[in-house]
Design a protein around this motif. Structure first.
Motif, PDB file in Angstrom:
ATOM      1  N   VAL A 246       0.878  -1.163  -0.163  1.00  0.00           N
ATOM      2  CA  VAL A 246       0.013  -0.055  -0.148  1.00  0.00           C
ATOM      3  C   VAL A 246       0.907   1.311   0.015  1.00  0.00           C
ATOM      4  CG1 VAL A 246      -1.596   1.154   1.383  1.00  0.00           C
ATOM      5  CG2 VAL A 246      -2.131  -1.013   1.114  1.00  0.00           C
ATOM      6  N   ILE A 247       0.409   2.186  -0.850  1.00  0.00           N
ATOM      7  CA  ILE A 247       1.435   3.404  -1.239  1.00  0.00           C
ATOM      8  C   ILE A 247       0.607   4.638  -0.832  1.00  0.00           C
ATOM      9  CG2 ILE A 247       2.899   4.800  -2.691  1.00  0.00           C
ATOM     10  CD1 ILE A 247       3.310   1.940  -4.144  1.00  0.00           C
ATOM     11  N   ILE A 248       0.976   5.526  -0.188  1.00  0.00           N
ATOM     12  CA  ILE A 248       0.718   6.780   0.050  1.00  0.00           C
ATOM     13  C   ILE A 248       1.561   7.953  -0.085  1.00  0.00           C
ATOM     14  CG2 ILE A 248      -1.279   5.989   1.708  1.00  0.00           C
ATOM     15  CD1 ILE A 248       0.348   7.242   3.946  1.00  0.00           C
ATOM     16  N   GLY A 249       0.960   9.097  -0.226  1.00  0.00           N
ATOM     17  CA  GLY A 249       1.969  10.251  -0.503  1.00  0.00           C
ATOM     18  C   GLY A 249       1.968  10.913   0.916  1.00  0.00           C
ATOM     19  N   ALA A 250       2.900  11.974   0.974  1.00  0.00           N
ATOM     20  CA  ALA A 250       2.920  12.515   2.321  1.00  0.00           C
ATOM     21  C   ALA A 250       2.447  13.912   2.330  1.00  0.00           C
ATOM     22  CB  ALA A 250       4.542  13.029   2.430  1.00  0.00           C
ATOM     23  N   ASP A 251       1.287  14.083   1.479  1.00  0.00           N
ATOM     24  CA  ASP A 251       0.578  15.385   1.386  1.00  0.00           C
ATOM     25  C   ASP A 251      -1.136  15.056   1.701  1.00  0.00           C
ATOM     26  OD1 ASP A 251      -0.014  13.998  -0.836  1.00  0.00           O
ATOM     27  OD2 ASP A 251       0.351  15.536  -2.427  1.00  0.00           O
TER      28      ASP A 251
ATOM     29  N   GLY B 249      -3.184   0.658  -3.562  1.00  0.00           N
ATOM     30  CA  GLY B 249      -2.591  -0.705  -3.065  1.00  0.00           C
ATOM     31  C   GLY B 249      -2.564  -1.984  -4.008  1.00  0.00           C
ATOM     32  N   LEU B 250      -1.660  -2.844  -4.030  1.00  0.00           N
ATOM     33  CA  LEU B 250      -1.530  -3.678  -4.854  1.00  0.00           C
ATOM     34  C   LEU B 250      -1.096  -5.093  -4.326  1.00  0.00           C
ATOM     35  CD1 LEU B 250       0.744  -2.048  -7.626  1.00  0.00           C
ATOM     36  CD2 LEU B 250      -1.854  -2.443  -7.862  1.00  0.00           C
ATOM     37  N   ARG B 251      -1.937  -6.175  -4.826  1.00  0.00           N
ATOM     38  CA  ARG B 251      -2.051  -7.377  -4.213  1.00  0.00           C
ATOM     39  C   ARG B 251      -0.545  -8.198  -4.582  1.00  0.00           C
ATOM     40  NH1 ARG B 251      -6.839 -11.221  -5.019  1.00  0.00           N
ATOM     41  NH2 ARG B 251      -6.052 -10.875  -7.365  1.00  0.00           N
ATOM     42  N   ARG B 252      -0.019  -7.692  -6.100  1.00  0.00           N
ATOM     43  CA  ARG B 252       1.337  -7.993  -6.388  1.00  0.00           C
ATOM     44  C   ARG B 252       1.255  -9.602  -6.696  1.00  0.00           C
ATOM     45  NH1 ARG B 252       6.573  -5.906  -4.562  1.00  0.00           N
ATOM     46  NH2 ARG B 252       5.997  -6.866  -2.463  1.00  0.00           N
ATOM     47  N   ARG B 253       0.277 -10.188  -7.142  1.00  0.00           N
ATOM     48  CA  ARG B 253       0.433 -11.787  -7.648  1.00  0.00           C
ATOM     49  C   ARG B 253       1.086 -11.769  -8.920  1.00  0.00           C
ATOM     50  NH1 ARG B 253      -5.272 -14.388  -5.360  1.00  0.00           N
ATOM     51  NH2 ARG B 253      -4.666 -13.963  -3.118  1.00  0.00           N
ATOM     52  N   PRO B 254       1.653 -12.848  -9.265  1.00  0.00           N
ATOM     53  CA  PRO B 254       2.014 -12.939 -10.677  1.00  0.00           C
ATOM     54  C   PRO B 254       1.128 -12.745 -11.728  1.00  0.00           C
ATOM     55  CG  PRO B 254       2.759 -14.841  -9.101  1.00  0.00           C
ATOM     56  CD  PRO B 254       1.973 -14.098  -8.756  1.00  0.00           C
ATOM     57  N   ARG B 255       1.496 -12.145 -12.814  1.00  0.00           N
ATOM     58  CA  ARG B 255       0.631 -11.749 -13.878  1.00  0.00           C
ATOM     59  C   ARG B 255      -0.499 -10.742 -13.690  1.00  0.00           C
ATOM     60  NH1 ARG B 255       1.363 -17.173 -13.957  1.00  0.00           N
ATOM     61  NH2 ARG B 255      -0.728 -17.618 -13.152  1.00  0.00           N
ATOM     62  N   GLU B 256      -0.489 -10.188 -12.552  1.00  0.00           N
ATOM     63  CA  GLU B 256      -1.515  -8.892 -12.168  1.00  0.00           C
ATOM     64  C   GLU B 256      -0.623  -7.690 -12.570  1.00  0.00           C
ATOM     65  OE1 GLU B 256      -4.275 -10.765  -8.601  1.00  0.00           O
ATOM     66  OE2 GLU B 256      -2.676  -9.360  -7.992  1.00  0.00           O
ATOM     67  N   PRO B 257      -1.473  -6.964 -13.330  1.00  0.00           N
ATOM     68  CA  PRO B 257      -0.834  -5.713 -13.960  1.00  0.00           C
ATOM     69  C   PRO B 257      -0.237  -4.639 -12.672  1.00  0.00           C
ATOM     70  CG  PRO B 257      -3.027  -5.455 -14.225  1.00  0.00           C
ATOM     71  CD  PRO B 257      -2.942  -6.874 -13.691  1.00  0.00           C
ATOM     72  N   LEU B 258       0.819  -3.790 -13.352  1.00  0.00           N
ATOM     73  CA  LEU B 258       1.311  -2.793 -12.459  1.00  0.00           C
ATOM     74  C   LEU B 258       0.662  -1.539 -13.420  1.00  0.00           C
ATOM     75  CD1 LEU B 258       4.818  -3.362 -11.362  1.00  0.00           C
ATOM     76  CD2 LEU B 258       2.800  -3.743 -10.049  1.00  0.00           C
ATOM     77  N   PRO B 259      -0.268  -0.832 -12.630  1.00  0.00           N
ATOM     78  CA  PRO B 259      -1.060   0.007 -13.544  1.00  0.00           C
ATOM     79  C   PRO B 259      -0.378   1.618 -13.456  1.00  0.00           C
ATOM     80  CG  PRO B 259      -2.055   0.130 -11.202  1.00  0.00           C
ATOM     81  CD  PRO B 259      -0.841  -1.048 -11.245  1.00  0.00           C
ATOM     82  N   PHE B 260       0.953   1.581 -14.154  1.00  0.00           N
ATOM     83  CA  PHE B 260       1.653   2.823 -13.808  1.00  0.00           C
ATOM     84  C   PHE B 260       2.002   3.264 -15.226  1.00  0.00           C
ATOM     85  CE2 PHE B 260       3.045   0.835 -10.101  1.00  0.00           C
ATOM     86  CZ  PHE B 260       2.001   1.349  -9.213  1.00  0.00           C
ATOM     87  N   ALA B 261       1.547   2.451 -16.599  1.00  0.00           N
ATOM     88  CA  ALA B 261       1.978   3.064 -17.803  1.00  0.00           C
ATOM     89  C   ALA B 261       0.670   3.688 -18.459  1.00  0.00           C
ATOM     90  CB  ALA B 261       2.265   1.773 -18.583  1.00  0.00           C
ATOM     91  N   GLY B 262       0.941   4.682 -19.139  1.00  0.00           N
ATOM     92  CA  GLY B 262      -0.013   5.458 -19.869  1.00  0.00           C
ATOM     93  C   GLY B 262      -1.063   6.433 -19.292  1.00  0.00           C
ATOM     94  N   VAL B 263      -0.323   6.850 -17.884  1.00  0.00           N
ATOM     95  CA  VAL B 263      -1.179   7.554 -16.774  1.00  0.00           C
ATOM     96  C   VAL B 263      -0.761   9.044 -17.056  1.00  0.00           C
ATOM     97  CG1 VAL B 263      -1.894   7.900 -14.538  1.00  0.00           C
ATOM     98  CG2 VAL B 263      -1.610   5.561 -15.197  1.00  0.00           C
TER      99      VAL B 263
END
Length: 200
Positions: free
Chosen positions: A101-106, A141-155
């Protein structure tokens, strides 16, 4: 409990608080010193609220990459170069196995309950997001199982499209949404975030 903590990773993306660096929109409204005070206050509050919870391991993704002596709690992890998507991907890929799980500091109002809900959602769901008022998000937050996408491209980062683009990048992966919160990016948002608190 110790094994659960080792498998769950909470990451705070944070810039080292320095006068005249970062939070430029906020500094336009409250001055460089006011922006610096907010940055210190926000990190202090997040460390107090989230830093010693036994349910997860705390990491601080730092900018600049070094030094780390300002990181009071948590394990430092350099963000590295590039846009936010590249930095998020780099940090996520360097973490040990387990949901992240990722949050920003703002968004200093984030609570342990918020983080616990996010991790709970990552059982049945591949991703969880906390929408922000401005069209982005205050948590991912990401479960991070194999073959699950990291949704950071094209954003389109830092825009009204950020949340929608990220949801589209997730494709058909199951996701959950948390409550809407407001990032502190300007003076008006700061006043709302601190009501009835005061910077010290």
């Amino acid at each position: 409990m110790g094994a659960d903590r080792a498998r769950r990773h909470l990451v705070i993306f944070a810039r080292q608080p320095r006068l005249g660096v970062g939070k430029r929109r906020l500094a336009t409204d409250v001055g460089d010193l006011g922006a610096l005070r907010f940055s210190r206050y926000a990190l202090d509050r997040l460390w107090r609220e989230l830093g010693v919870d036994p349910r997860w391991t705390l990491w601080v993704a730092t900018s600049p990459d070094r030094p780390h002596d300002w990181v009071r709690l948590g394990r430092p992890l350099p963000q590295g170069p590039g846009d936010l998507g590249r930095r998020l991907r780099r940090v996520v890929c360097r973490l040990p196995p387990g949901p992240a799980v990722i949050i920003g500091a703002d968004t200093p109002g984030v609570t342990r309950t918020d983080i616990a809900r996010a991790f709970a959602a990552l059982g049945p769901k591949a991703a969880v997001l906390g929408p922000a008022v401005d069209g982005g998000y205050w948590l991912i937050g990401l479960r991070r199982r194999p073959r699950e996408p990291l949704p950071f491209a094209g954003v389109r980062w830092s825009s009204v499209h950020t949340l929608d683009d990220t949801l589209q990048a997730l494709g058909d992966a199951p996701r959950a949404l948390l409550q809407v919160r407001e990032d502190v990016d300007d003076g008006a948002a700061l006043r709302r975030a601190l009501r009835p608190r005061r910077l010290r």
